[in-house]
Design a protein around this motif. Structure first.
Motif, PDB file in Angstrom:
ATOM      1  N   ASP A   1       2.874  28.073  48.627  1.00  0.00           N
ATOM      2  CA  ASP A   1       2.055  29.288  48.527  1.00  0.00           C
ATOM      3  C   ASP A   1       0.842  29.247  49.443  1.00  0.00           C
ATOM      4  O   ASP A   1       0.057  30.198  49.487  1.00  0.00           O
ATOM      5  CB  ASP A   1       1.592  29.504  47.082  1.00  0.00           C
ATOM      6  CG  ASP A   1       2.694  30.094  46.218  1.00  0.00           C
ATOM      7  OD1 ASP A   1       3.599  30.742  46.789  1.00  0.00           O
ATOM      8  OD2 ASP A   1       2.660  29.905  44.993  1.00  0.00           O
ATOM      9  N   GLY A   2       0.673  28.129  50.155  1.00  0.00           N
ATOM     10  CA  GLY A   2      -0.398  28.069  51.146  1.00  0.00           C
ATOM     11  C   GLY A   2      -1.693  27.433  50.692  1.00  0.00           C
ATOM     12  O   GLY A   2      -2.673  27.439  51.439  1.00  0.00           O
ATOM     13  N   GLU A   3      -1.736  26.866  49.464  1.00  0.00           N
ATOM     14  CA  GLU A   3      -2.957  26.154  49.074  1.00  0.00           C
ATOM     15  C   GLU A   3      -3.013  24.825  49.822  1.00  0.00           C
ATOM     16  O   GLU A   3      -1.990  24.167  50.017  1.00  0.00           O
ATOM     17  CB  GLU A   3      -2.986  25.885  47.565  1.00  0.00           C
ATOM     18  CG  GLU A   3      -3.105  27.132  46.709  1.00  0.00           C
ATOM     19  CD  GLU A   3      -1.808  27.538  46.046  1.00  0.00           C
ATOM     20  OE1 GLU A   3      -1.817  28.522  45.287  1.00  0.00           O
ATOM     21  OE2 GLU A   3      -0.785  26.873  46.303  1.00  0.00           O
ATOM     22  N   ILE A   4      -4.220  24.440  50.208  1.00  0.00           N
ATOM     23  CA  ILE A   4      -4.398  23.243  51.039  1.00  0.00           C
ATOM     24  C   ILE A   4      -5.302  22.242  50.325  1.00  0.00           C
ATOM     25  O   ILE A   4      -6.340  22.613  49.772  1.00  0.00           O
ATOM     26  CB  ILE A   4      -5.050  23.619  52.385  1.00  0.00           C
ATOM     27  CG1 ILE A   4      -4.206  24.681  53.100  1.00  0.00           C
ATOM     28  CG2 ILE A   4      -5.242  22.394  53.271  1.00  0.00           C
ATOM     29  CD1 ILE A   4      -4.988  25.465  54.123  1.00  0.00           C
ATOM     30  N   VAL A   5      -4.884  20.975  50.354  1.00  0.00           N
ATOM     31  CA  VAL A   5      -5.751  19.886  49.891  1.00  0.00           C
ATOM     32  C   VAL A   5      -6.054  19.026  51.104  1.00  0.00           C
ATOM     33  O   VAL A   5      -5.163  18.390  51.674  1.00  0.00           O
ATOM     34  CB  VAL A   5      -5.083  19.047  48.779  1.00  0.00           C
ATOM     35  CG1 VAL A   5      -6.029  17.927  48.338  1.00  0.00           C
ATOM     36  CG2 VAL A   5      -4.713  19.924  47.590  1.00  0.00           C
ATOM     37  N   GLU A   6      -7.325  19.038  51.514  1.00  0.00           N
ATOM     38  CA  GLU A   6      -7.729  18.327  52.725  1.00  0.00           C
ATOM     39  C   GLU A   6      -8.071  16.870  52.414  1.00  0.00           C
ATOM     40  O   GLU A   6      -8.280  16.506  51.248  1.00  0.00           O
ATOM     41  CB  GLU A   6      -8.931  19.038  53.351  1.00  0.00           C
ATOM     42  CG  GLU A   6      -8.588  20.434  53.869  1.00  0.00           C
ATOM     43  CD  GLU A   6      -9.703  21.030  54.698  1.00  0.00           C
ATOM     44  OE1 GLU A   6     -10.877  20.679  54.444  1.00  0.00           O
ATOM     45  OE2 GLU A   6      -9.399  21.840  55.594  1.00  0.00           O
ATOM     46  N   PRO A   7      -8.159  16.025  53.452  1.00  0.00           N
ATOM     47  CA  PRO A   7      -8.483  14.611  53.230  1.00  0.00           C
ATOM     48  C   PRO A   7      -9.810  14.410  52.497  1.00  0.00           C
ATOM     49  O   PRO A   7      -9.986  13.447  51.760  1.00  0.00           O
ATOM     50  CB  PRO A   7      -8.559  14.040  54.655  1.00  0.00           C
ATOM     51  CG  PRO A   7      -7.742  14.960  55.479  1.00  0.00           C
ATOM     52  CD  PRO A   7      -7.879  16.316  54.869  1.00  0.00           C
TER      53      PRO A   7
END
Length: 274
Positions: free
Chosen positions: A131-137
Motif C-alpha cells: 500500500d506504499g507505507e515506508i519504514v526508513e532506516p
C-alpha cells in the motif's frame, strides 16, 4: 548558457509490475520525478539553471552513476526486493540498481515494523508495503497516497500499444475492403455480361435462331446464374459494410485512447511541475 543533455526521466525508464508500482514509487519518493542527465557536468549546469530561475526543487541523476554496494542479507518474510519487480533497459540498469537495490517489499505495515525491529538494519535498508507505507532506516514511518506516476506511465505505454494494434487492425480491414471491392466489381461485371447475354438471347429468339424450348432453357440457366451472382453480391456488400463498421469502432477506440493518452500526459506534466 551550455546545453543540457537530458537522457530521460526516472519514471520513464522504470517498468514496474503493476501490483508493486505503489510500493516502488512511494519508496523512491520525490526521486521518482528525477531527470537522467548524461554526466555529472550536466547536473552542475542543471542545478545552476534551477537556482538562477528560482524554480522549485528537482532531482537529477547521472547516467554514468557509480554502482554502490548491495545489501547481502535478505530478511525472511519479505515479498521480494524491489529490483526483482522492475525492468529497465540495459543502459539504465546501474541507475535502477543504485536507487532500489536495498528496498524490500512486504505485505503490510505490521510486517514492515516487525522486520525493522528484528532485522539487522543497514543505513540504506528501506521496507515498503504494497500500500506504499515506508519504514526508513531511521525508524521514520511514512504513509499516505502517492501520486501514481508509475501507474500513469504504464497506462500510457499500454494505450500507445493498443493504439498501434488498432491501427494495424484498421490497415488489415482496409485491405479486406479493397479486396471485397474488387470482388464486387468483378461480380457486377459478370451480372452485366449475363444481362447482355439475356438481351442477345432475346434478339436471337426474335430472329428464330432458338426454338422456344432452347430459349427457355438458356433463359432459365442465365436467370439461375444471375440469381446466384446477386446473392454473392449481397453477401459481399454485407461483409463490406460489416468491415466498415469494424473500422469505425476501432477508430473510435483509437480516438478514445488518444484522448486518454492526452489526459495522462497532462496529468504527468502537472505532476512534474508540482
Amino acid at each position: 548558457g551550455p546545453n543540457l543533455h537530458i537522457v530521460s526521466s526516472l519514471s520513464d525508464i522504470l517498468n514496474v509490475e503493476p501490483e508493486y508500482e505503489k510500493a516502488v514509487e512511494n519508496a523512491l519518493s520525490e526521486k521518482i520525478n528525477s531527470f537522467i542527465l548524461k554526466a555529472l557536468a550536466d547536473i552542475e549546469i542543471a542545478i545552476s539553471k534551477l537556482k538562477s530561475k528560482g524554480r522549485g526543487r528537482m532531482s537529477f541523476i547521472p547516467l554514468d552513476s557509480r554502482i554502490a554496494n548491495e545489501s547481502s542479507d535478505t530478511p525472511a518474510g519479505i515479498i521480494g526486493r524491489a529490483v526483482d519487480f522492475v525492468r529497465v533497459d540495459a543502459e539504465f540498469a546501474g541507475i535502477a540498481k543504485n536507487l532500489i537495490k536495498n528496498i524490500f517489499i512486504v505485505i503490510d505495515l505490521k510486517t514492515a515494523l516487525e522486520l525493522y525491529s528484528t532485522f539487522n538494519i543497514q543505513h540504506s535498508t528501506v521496507f515498503v508495503t504494497l500500500d506504499g507505507e515506508i519504514v526508513e532506516p531511521s525508524g521514520a514511518v511514512i504513509g499516505g497516497e502517492g501520486r501514481g506516476v508509475l501507474k500513469r506511465k504504464r497506462e500510457l505505454r499500454e494505450i500507445e500499444e493498443l493504439i498501434g494494434q488498432k491501427t494495424d487492425s484498421i490497415s488489415m480491414l482496409q485491405e479486406d475492403i479493397n479486396r471485397l471491392q474488387q470482388e464486387l466489381s468483378d461480380k457486377e461485371s459478370g451480372i452485366r455480361d449475363i444481362e447482355n447475354a439475356v438481351v442477345n438471347a432475346e434478339k436471337e429468339m426474335s430472329l428464330s435462331k432458338f426454338t422456344s424450348a432452347n430459349y427457355q432453357e438458356e433463359k432459365d440457366r442465365i436467370d439461375r446464374k444471375l440469381a446466384y451472382l446477386s446473392i454473392e453480391v449481397e453477401e459481399i456488400v454485407r461483409e463490406k459494410e460489416s468491415l466498415k463498421n469494424m473500422i469505425i469502432e476501432k477508430e473510435k477506440a483509437i480516438n478514445a485512447g488518444e484522448s486518454e493518452k492526452s489526459a495522462i500526459e497532462k496529468d504527468m506534466a502537472d505532476l512534474l511541475e508540482e
